[in-house]
Motif scaffolding. Structure first.
Motif, PDB file in Angstrom:
ATOM      1  N   GLU A   1      -1.949 -10.015  -0.228  1.00 52.88           N
ATOM      2  CA  GLU A   1      -3.221  -9.659  -0.839  1.00 52.88           C
ATOM      3  C   GLU A   1      -3.515  -8.167  -0.673  1.00 52.88           C
ATOM      4  N   CYS A   2      -3.213  -7.673   0.524  1.00 54.41           N
ATOM      5  CA  CYS A   2      -3.438  -6.229   0.756  1.00 54.41           C
ATOM      6  C   CYS A   2      -2.536  -5.370  -0.136  1.00 54.41           C
ATOM      7  N   GLU A   3      -1.312  -5.832  -0.319  1.00 48.87           N
ATOM      8  CA  GLU A   3      -0.383  -5.084  -1.164  1.00 48.87           C
ATOM      9  C   GLU A   3      -0.842  -5.091  -2.615  1.00 48.87           C
ATOM     10  N   ASP A   4      -1.316  -6.276  -3.082  1.00 49.37           N
ATOM     11  CA  ASP A   4      -1.828  -6.340  -4.453  1.00 49.37           C
ATOM     12  C   ASP A   4      -3.036  -5.434  -4.636  1.00 49.37           C
ATOM     13  N   GLU A   5      -3.902  -5.437  -3.623  1.00 47.84           N
ATOM     14  CA  GLU A   5      -5.089  -4.581  -3.702  1.00 47.84           C
ATOM     15  C   GLU A   5      -4.709  -3.102  -3.739  1.00 47.84           C
ATOM     16  N   PHE A   6      -3.694  -2.764  -2.960  1.00 48.01           N
ATOM     17  CA  PHE A   6      -3.249  -1.363  -2.933  1.00 48.01           C
ATOM     18  C   PHE A   6      -2.672  -0.939  -4.288  1.00 48.01           C
ATOM     19  N   PHE A   7      -1.851  -1.801  -4.878  1.00 49.36           N
ATOM     20  CA  PHE A   7      -1.250  -1.480  -6.170  1.00 49.36           C
ATOM     21  C   PHE A   7      -2.295  -1.390  -7.270  1.00 49.36           C
ATOM     22  N   GLU A   8      -3.327  -2.265  -7.179  1.00 48.88           N
ATOM     23  CA  GLU A   8      -4.389  -2.214  -8.177  1.00 48.88           C
ATOM     24  C   GLU A   8      -5.193  -0.925  -8.078  1.00 48.88           C
TER      25      GLU A   8
ATOM     26  N   GLU B   1       2.160 -17.644   8.482  1.00 48.46           N
ATOM     27  CA  GLU B   1       1.981 -17.907   7.056  1.00 48.46           C
ATOM     28  C   GLU B   1       0.696 -17.269   6.551  1.00 48.46           C
ATOM     29  N   TRP B   2      -0.348 -17.382   7.382  1.00 45.56           N
ATOM     30  CA  TRP B   2      -1.622 -16.767   6.978  1.00 45.56           C
ATOM     31  C   TRP B   2      -1.506 -15.248   6.918  1.00 45.56           C
ATOM     32  N   MET B   3      -0.766 -14.675   7.863  1.00 44.90           N
ATOM     33  CA  MET B   3      -0.588 -13.221   7.888  1.00 44.90           C
ATOM     34  C   MET B   3       0.217 -12.742   6.676  1.00 44.90           C
ATOM     35  N   GLU B   4       1.208 -13.525   6.253  1.00 49.96           N
ATOM     36  CA  GLU B   4       1.987 -13.157   5.072  1.00 49.96           C
ATOM     37  C   GLU B   4       1.118 -13.144   3.825  1.00 49.96           C
ATOM     38  N   LYS B   5       0.286 -14.168   3.709  1.00 49.53           N
ATOM     39  CA  LYS B   5      -0.616 -14.207   2.561  1.00 49.53           C
ATOM     40  C   LYS B   5      -1.576 -13.026   2.587  1.00 49.53           C
ATOM     41  N   LEU B   6      -2.061 -12.722   3.784  1.00 48.83           N
ATOM     42  CA  LEU B   6      -2.975 -11.584   3.914  1.00 48.83           C
ATOM     43  C   LEU B   6      -2.278 -10.275   3.549  1.00 48.83           C
ATOM     44  N   PHE B   7      -1.012 -10.147   3.937  1.00 48.99           N
ATOM     45  CA  PHE B   7      -0.242  -8.935   3.601  1.00 48.99           C
ATOM     46  C   PHE B   7      -0.034  -8.807   2.091  1.00 48.99           C
TER      47      PHE B   7
END
Length: 243
Positions: free
Chosen positions: A46-53, A38-44
């Motif tokens: 966040e990384c995806e949102d950061e990449f899109f931003e 679950e923690w890894m999914e949340k981390l993923f």
């Protein structure tokens, strides 16, 4: 693949985490969620949102040219042809305007010189024409004098009064008779003088007295008739001058 982001996560880590989050047959029956996953999914996420931003969401249409005009090949060819002829027409108009302007400037600048040259040309033509008329008059006089000289020579040969036997014994044929002298004289008095001389020369009685013994028998009557007709014509011409 191996470059970490600000959180220290690389693309390879993300791929591995995605593989681990896929449901498998062995773990599908578990009802409890793994806190680590679950923690890894949340981390993923966040990384995806950061990449899109940072780089934006990929849109395939952004890299393709947008053509709102439905122009086909025929329309394109017509447009190119129209633009070409419009360009040529504009160039021709500019050239014509340039030539017209230079011509007007030349006319205004050299008008006096052209008029002077034109007058000089006219004077030269007039002089050449006068010289031509003078040469023609001289030539006409030479021709007339030549005819008169030949006529007088033939008359002298016909009416030769020499006592030489070679001359008196020579016979006159019809072709030896010179005929009438056609001389154009503008002076009426001079013409009358020439006419009286011709009347005396071609009087039938005087001609017979001077040349009867020398006439060729076969041409005698023809010669006498011709002399009589010539004398009558001269008399008629002299009579017309009196009226």
């Amino acid at each position: 693949m191996f470059v970490p982001n600000r959180a220290g996560v690389t693309p390879e880590d993300l791929l591995n985490w995605m593989k681990q989050t896929e449901p498998s047959a062995s773990t599908s029956h578990r009802s409890e969620k793994d806190p680590e996953k679950e923690w890894m999914e949340k981390l993923f996420d966040e990384c995806e949102d950061e990449f899109f931003e940072s780089f934006g969401v990929y849109d395939a249409d952004d890299f393709l040219p947008v053509d709102d005009d439905d122009e086909d090949f025929g329309d394109w060819a017509d447009r190119i042809r129209r633009e070409y002829f419009d360009k040529k027409h504009a160039e021709a108009q500019r050239l014509a305007a340039s030539c017209s302007g230079s011509k007007r400037r030349k006319t205004n600048k050299e008008r006096e010189q052209e008029e002077k040259s034109h007058k000089e040309h006219l004077r030269r033509l007039q002089k050449e024409h006068e010289e031509y008329l003078s040469r023609a008059t001289r030539k006409e006089d030479e021709v007339r004098q030549g005819k008169k000289r030949r006529y007088e020579e033939r008359c002298a040969a016909t009416f030769q009064a020499s006592s030489s036997s070679s001359v008196s014994d020579s016979k006159l044929c019809y072709s030896d008779i010179p005929g009438q002298l056609h001389e154009e004289l503008k002076d009426v008095n001079a013409f009358r003088k020439v006419l009286r001389k011709q009347q005396t020369l071609w009087h039938p009685d005087k001609f017979a007295q001077r040349c009867s013994s020398r006439l060729e028998e076969k041409d005698r009557q023809r010669i006498l008739d011709t002399v009589t007709a010539l004398s009558q014509e001269l008399n008629s011409l002299a009579q017309s001058l009196k009226t």
